[in-house]
Design a protein around this motif. Structure first.
Motif, short mmCIF file in Angstrom:
data_model
loop_
_atom_site.label_atom_id
_atom_site.label_comp_id
_atom_site.label_asym_id
_atom_site.label_seq_id
_atom_site.Cartn_x
_atom_site.Cartn_y
_atom_site.Cartn_z
N GLU A 121 0.84 -1.20 0.00
CA GLU A 121 0.00 0.00 0.00
C GLU A 121 0.87 1.26 0.00
O GLU A 121 0.63 2.22 -0.73
CB GLU A 121 -0.91 0.00 1.23
N ASP A 148 2.54 1.63 -3.49
CA ASP A 148 1.56 2.06 -4.50
C ASP A 148 1.19 3.53 -4.35
O ASP A 148 0.88 4.21 -5.32
CB ASP A 148 0.29 1.19 -4.42
N SER A 149 1.22 4.04 -3.12
CA SER A 149 0.90 5.46 -2.89
C SER A 149 2.08 6.36 -3.19
O SER A 149 1.92 7.48 -3.69
CB SER A 149 0.49 5.68 -1.42
N LYS A 178 3.82 9.62 -6.85
CA LYS A 178 4.31 10.92 -6.38
C LYS A 178 5.77 11.15 -6.78
O LYS A 178 6.18 12.27 -7.08
CB LYS A 178 4.18 11.01 -4.85
N MET A 187 4.39 14.00 1.02
CA MET A 187 4.35 12.54 1.17
C MET A 187 4.72 12.13 2.60
O MET A 187 4.83 10.95 2.91
CB MET A 187 5.27 11.87 0.16
N LEU A 203 2.56 9.61 4.32
CA LEU A 203 2.75 8.20 4.00
C LEU A 203 3.77 7.57 4.93
O LEU A 203 3.60 6.45 5.42
CB LEU A 203 3.22 8.05 2.54
#
Length: 859
Positions: free
Chosen positions: A152, A155-156, A160, A170, A173
């Motif tokens: 996850e 993928d995030s 970016k 970011m 995250l």
């Protein structure tokens, strides 16, 4: 008997076809793109050494020692403000790109680990299972959860980074990733049993053995090769390695993220969570550094090593000491020919089962440690600083490399002498068989680290043993490869681009502490490093009978190329029978200790930066800010002429109709009355708030001055006197005469020096001269009590020299160009000037003035 796995058990087709549908890359790469070995066997050099420091990630501490990358373990406010913002953001992108690539590899590794889990589970319910469900759950515990978290995250983060925009955020995250570290805690708690279960299953089941020996890991997308084979044991280690990698990346990201970027506080928070997590698991993971076998057949592991000074047969020797899980080994490097592989020579070893620490009573009968006089240590610092300056000049003038190497060799010799002769805190150990050993350390911090590490290992079931000569040879031979501390801790070992440390004044407020389980009498001490070893610089008052001390005390600490600040929290011992059993033995109990790096970019802001240091479950809250030495030279005259601070000494004495300012007389009188035997008087910082309160009453000429002085902590009174001299509009020995003092102290002919130095005193204005002579006699009386207060003439000259004798602001610009030169030239000479007068027979004002007639030359 034929192994169980060969006796007619059917071969399962899925084992053969398991990997047929995958395309893999041949090599595995780390975050920096370096090739990693395919498997990580026991004893491999690539295994991380888990450091016990509560503020630094394990990998970071080991890497910093080896590469000296200078990354601060505790990023603080203001980071990035002094760097080129554009360059910083470009570096930020590079850091993130590298980390993203390593995340892809990590996810592939977790996938490879999960791949056999489903087929294994499918067979677990059949009549002929490869593993039981419980064994599968144990071996693959939490792998699925870790995989999902990182998939996850990847993928995030990926879009970016690929569609880069310097303003994109970011940090959330990384913050989310850090908040899920609890899964790793569960993995770590199960890690040892997972390995043991996998090993037992491999031994008893051929099919599982084949799976666990060759797990196929996909290569990176751009890799030419399709896959690489890795053992299950190596892959099970990856999650532990990953947490430390992520922490490293957070350090690098913070380093290249401007403080005003919205990501900055989020990354700080993520780093704090990660470091706290690492601190909590460090105790649970033993460094898998060695496969040396103990007499009991267990694996012997290296836990800690470092360079210590041993007092052996009356002389100081530098040793490399290795603490294994069952033995303490003291070694020295053998002298070998150039190009030959270096080896250690074992001087002695003590099995931990036989090792005991002497009680304070036993220490009383031990030989006393000969302490090198402070002035000799300071003289050596002076020589080292002078050589550093020469090296800098040679480099600036593009001098010959041979000359630079010669200077560096000389610097190493002097630093080595300092390293050998500066430690004075005894660390004694006994062998139950009667032999005693004595190490000398520079700080109670190191002593408690070694003692705690040994005592922790001694809680296990240890057996006494004797190593045969072959076993001892094998163990000593393994030390060179296993060591984690590679270089002798001297600055000449550092690369040129490494931080020279901070020179100036560090202001620290120790606020409070929490986490004590029962009430105690508590205080803190502050230490900073200086020339490779640590020096105690400040001590809070004792807060009596509490679990939540509220000190709120401010200290000003002078830094001499310092890079670290340590805070130690003690429980005060009031039992008179346990005091002063050894020269430098501290019998107060250490409740906690912690260390932070002094990052120049982070510390050099005008604002206070608040921080918390965690130590053994105790949290100490403190704030700090830094003033460089050239900034501290700026004297701001007082706008109001009614006070005494910042007002010319001639104005004050005229107004008071006195020869010596009242503040100087009163402070000196109080110190001589009740502080002349105080250990470290004038060196130990007073509480800043107390000093400010005294400053206010002296400025206001308050009637309650004498009452307040009699109640005030003596270090605050000493600090007020130092502050008065430091805040004079010009130093006591004047701006005009400063260059002449510098030239006079450099004269080599004793008669010429005497002539010049006395003439310079005569040239001072009367109020300055009378006050100087008054202070001089006081400092001599303080030094007479050196056996008790530990303040020699040289110590006092070091404290007061740079305060009484400083270059003017204009003058200083030519002197204070390089940070490492600040201490070397002017400050050393200032100390020498004051020391000259302190060592001189009594100087009478009347005699000096009577001789004025004979010396009419201009300065």
């Amino acid at each position: 008997m034929e192994p169980l796995s060969h006796r007619g058990l059917p071969r399962l087709s899925w084992i053969d076809t398991l990997y047929s549908n995958f395309n893999y890359g041949a090599d595995e790469y780390d975050a920096e793109g370096n090739e990693e070995p395919k498997a990580l066997p026991e004893g491999s050099e690539t295994m991380p050494y888990i450091d016990e420091s509560p503020t630094m990630s394990p990998q970071l501490s080991a890497r910093n020692q080896e590469s000296g990358d200078g990354v601060s373990p505790t990023p603080t406010d203001g980071l990035g403000t002094g760097v080129d913002a554009g360059k910083g953001l470009e570096m930020r992108k590079l850091v993130l790109s590298g980390f993203l690539a390593s995340e892809e590899i990590y996810i592939n590794q977790l996938e490879a680990l999960l791949l056999p889990m489903k087929p294994l589970k499918a067979t677990a319910t059949t009549s002929q299972p490869v593993l039981t469900l419980q064994q599968i759950e144990t071996i693959f515990y939490k792998i699925q959860d870790i995989y999902e978290i990182h998939k996850e995250f990847y993928d995030s983060l990926c879009p970016k980074v690929q569609q880069w925009d310097s303003n994109v955020t970011m940090g959330h995250l990384f913050q989310k990733l850090a908040s899920q570290l609890g899964v790793y805690k569960a993995f770590v708690d199960n890690y040892k049993i997972a390995l043991e279960t996998a090993e037992k299953c491999s031994q008893s089941n051929y099919q599982f053995q084949k799976i666990s020996e060759e797990l196929k890991v996909k290569g990176p997308k751009d890799s030419k090769e399709s896959h690489t084979s890795v053992t299950m044991e190596a892959l099970l280690y990856k999650p532990i390695d990953r947490v430390t990698r992520s922490t490293l990346v957070l350090h690098d990201l913070l380093k290249h993220t401007p403080a005003d970027h919205p990501d900055y506080p989020l990354l700080q928070d993520a780093l704090r969570i990660s470091q706290n997590f690492l601190s909590s698991i460090n105790e649970d993971i033993d460094p898998r550094r060695t496969a040396v076998t103990t007499p009991k057949g267990e694996t012997r592991q290296l836990v800690k090593d470092g360079f210590l000074v041993e007092l052996s047969e009356g002389s100081r020797k530098l040793r490399h000491v290795f603490l294994f899980t069952d033995v303490l080994l003291c070694a020295k490097l053998k002298k070998t020919a150039v190009g030959k592989h270096q080896q250690y020579d074992c001087k002695w070893y003590v099995p931990l089962a036989d090792l005991v620490f002497p009680s304070p009573e036993e220490s009383e009968h031990c030989p006393q440690v000969h302490v090198i006089p402070d002035h000799e240590l300071e003289d050596m610092k002076m020589k080292i600083s002078a050589i550093k300056s020469e090296v800098q000049k040679e480099k600036a003038n593009k001098g010959q490399s041979r000359a630079i190497e010669r200077l560096k060799k000389k610097m190493f010799e002097n630093e080595f002498w300092l390293l050998l002769n500066s430690p004075a805190i005894p660390f004694r150990i006994h062998n139950r068989n009667g032999k005693s050993y004595l190490f000398l350390l520079s700080s109670d911090y190191e002593r408690s680290e070694w003692r705690e590490a040994i005592q922790k290992l001694q809680k296990k079931d240890l057996q006494a043993f004797v190593l045969s000569s072959v076993e001892l040879q094998v163990l000593t031979g393994s030390c060179f490869k296993l060591r984690t501390v590679h270089n002798i801790p001297v600055t000449s070992n550092k690369d040129d681009d490494e931080s020279p440390g901070l020179y100036g004044f560090l202001h620290v407020i120790v606020h409070s502490a929490k986490g004590f389980k029962q009430s105690a009498n508590l205080y803190c001490t502050l230490e900073v490093d200086s020339f490779g070893y640590f020096v105690s610089k400040a001590k809070t008052r004792v807060f009596r009978d509490t679990t939540e001390p509220q000190w709120n005390e401010e200290f000003e600490i002078e830094l001499e190329g310092s890079q670290s600040l340590r805070i130690l929290c003690y429980e005060k011992c009031y039992d008179k029978t346990k005091l002063n059993k050894d020269n430098n033995e501290i019998v107060d109990k250490i409740m906690g200790k912690g260390q932070i790096q002094l990052d120049p970019q982070a510390v050099q802001t005008k604002n206070w930066h608040m921080d918390v240091i965690e130590m053994n479950g105790i949290k100490v809250e403190f704030s700090m800010k830094f003033t460089s030495r050239d900034m501290s030279l700026k004297r701001t005259p007082s706008k109001k002429q009614t006070g005494v601070f910042g007002v010319k000494i001639s104005v004050v004495t005229k107004r008071e109709r006195s020869k010596v300012p009242y503040i100087v007389r009163q402070c000196i009188e109080e110190v001589e009355k009740r502080g002349i035997e105080e250990v470290g008087i004038y060196r130990i910082s007073g509480v800043a708030t107390d000093i400010q309160a005294l400053k206010a009453v002296f400025d206001a000429n308050n009637k309650d001055i004498l009452v307040m002085l009699s109640d005030m902590d003596i270090n605050a009174i000493a600090g007020t006197l130092k502050l008065y001299f430091r805040e004079l509009p010009e130093p006591l020995l004047t701006d005009r005469l400063y260059p002449a003092f510098m030239e006079g102290i450099a004269l080599s002919d004793p008669a010429a020096k005497e002539n010049c130095m006395m003439h310079l005193l005569r040239s001072l204005p009367d109020p300055n001269l009378i006050t100087f002579l008054f202070l001089l006699e006081h400092l001599k009386r303080v030094a007479e009590k050196e056996p008790i207060n530990k303040m020699s003439l040289h110590n006092l000259a070091t404290v007061f020299g740079p305060t009484l004798l400083r270059p003017s602001e204009g003058e200083s610009k030519g002197h204070l160009t390089l940070a490492s030169d600040i201490w070397s030239h002017d400050v050393m000479a200032q100390v020498q000037v004051l020391l000259y007068y302190l060592q001189h027979p009594p100087i009478s004002f009347t005699e000096l003035k009577r001789n004025t007639l004979y010396f009419s030359t201009d300065v």
